[in-house]
Design an enzyme around this catalytic site. Structure first.
Site, PDB file in Angstrom:
ATOM      1  N   SER A 158       0.821  -1.206   0.000  1.00 60.61           N
ATOM      2  CA  SER A 158       0.000   0.000   0.000  1.00 60.61           C
ATOM      3  C   SER A 158       0.863   1.267   0.000  1.00 60.61           C
ATOM      4  CB  SER A 158      -0.945  -0.039   1.207  1.00 60.61           C
ATOM      5  OG  SER A 158      -2.071   0.764   0.994  1.00 60.61           O
ATOM      6  N   LYS A 210     -22.330  17.285   4.879  1.00 56.90           N
ATOM      7  CA  LYS A 210     -21.419  17.868   5.865  1.00 56.90           C
ATOM      8  C   LYS A 210     -21.120  16.908   7.015  1.00 56.90           C
ATOM      9  CE  LYS A 210     -18.847  21.102   7.538  1.00 56.90           C
ATOM     10  NZ  LYS A 210     -17.566  21.418   6.884  1.00 56.90           N
TER      11      LYS A 210
END
Length: 345
Positions: A158, A210
């Site tokens: 990764s 949000k």
């Protein structure tokens, strides 16, 4: 009973009470003195540890890290005028704190005229997105000046593989784990637990997305689509940079970008690494790339750890480490805040 005997009987309880009061006062005084002495003792021990720690740091710097003392670095650098190979380790999870130090080491090696090349020693499962990209970019720029060869000890997965992809060469062992080219984002929903505890959270927001990722409400399909698009874009950056750094084919990147890991031989076939070999193989590659006739010494930029830090680690014991690791393992990818979950490589 005579009045004289009554007076004596009345005096005895008073004397007993006075005696008990006096004993209590003595023990209270002893207690206060003990506390004061303990505080003074702790203060003396703390000052002693700090002083001894400073002495150890100074001594370690003078024994082989005099450059560190002069420049204010928190890692050792050799006090030599001879050419050498700088060793920089990337071990464990990539987080902003350790990536900043790794970059500082890489840049120190870049600027040191005695450094002929850098051995980037990697054993990491990956970590945060931006720190991985920053290491990638730093190595990419350094390779324009001097060779950087990555040696994969066990794992370069990764973000760790991302960081290494811009190296001049990548060397790995047969059993090394390579790949995991992808992005992950973890979180959890705790709304049912909050309801059970009879807690009534409220959110005032300016947009539908949000509070995406908030643990106080279930994730809806719009939230999931939004976060999926976000990590897909992050994966695209990962794939594009690896493709550019390694000059790999589209077919290879399509095959690898599902997050799989592979071993050294298959990584070699897919051109994700350059050579199957050991650390000595990586050192030999630096010598070849730097066009040297002899192999210089390898000097690792090791962190300077104070005596007080070592003392604290030993004093804490294995119990605190077990608790810390347990908590970290279960909650490292989540935060008990109303934030977008964190993407990681």
């Amino acid at each position: 009973m005579s009045s004289h005997q009554e007076d004596q009987n009345a005096v005895l309880p008073k004397r007993s009470h006075s005696l008990v009061t006096a004993i209590k006062s003595v023990f209270a005084t002893i207690g206060v003195i003990s506390v004061v002495l303990f505080v003074i003792f702790v203060g003396i021990v703390s000052i002693s540890i700090y002083s001894f720690s400073s002495g150890i740091k100074t001594f370690s710097s003078s024994m082989g890290a005099s450059n560190s003392a002069k420049t204010g670095l928190t890692f050792t650098t050799p006090n030599t005028s001879a050419p050498y190979i700088a060793g920089v380790r990337l071990y464990g999870e990539i987080i902003p704190e350790n990536s900043a130090l790794i970059i500082e080491k890489l840049e120190t090696a870049r600027d040191d005229k005695h450094v002929v090349g850098i051995l980037f020693d990697v054993n990491s499962p990956g970590g945060s997105v931006v720190p991985s990209q920053e290491i990638y970019d730093t190595i990419k720029e350094i390779t324009k000046i001097k060779p950087v060869v990555t040696y994969v000890r066990e794992v370069a997965a990764s973000g760790a593989y991302y960081s290494s992809a811009s190296s001049s060469k990548i060397i790995a062992n047969r059993g090394s784990i390579i790949g995991s080219i992808g992005v992950i984002m973890n979180g959890f929903e705790a709304d049912k637990l909050i309801q059970f505890l009879k807690i009534n959270p409220f959110v005032i927001k300016t947009g539908a997305l949000k509070d995406t990722g908030s643990i106080t409400r279930p994730m809806n399909e719009k939230d999931k689509q939004y976060l999926q698009e976000l990590i897909e874009e992050t994966r695209t950056q990962f794939v594009d940079d690896v493709k550019q750094g390694r000059k790999t084919s589209d077919a290879t990147m399509k095959f690898m970008s599902d997050g799989r890991v592979i071993l050294g031989p298959q990584a070699l076939n897919l051109k994700l690494i350059d050579i199957i070999g050991s650390k000595q193989t990586a050192i030999s590659e630096i010598v070849t790339l730097a066009k040297l006739k002899t192999t210089p010494e390898v000097f690792y930029y090791d962190d300077i750890q104070s005596f007080s830090e070592l003392f604290a680690q030993k004093f804490a014991g294995s119990t605190s480490n077990i608790i810390r690791d347990s908590i970290s393992e279960n909650f490292k990818n989540t935060k008990l805040q109303n934030k977008i979950p964190k993407a990681e490589y």
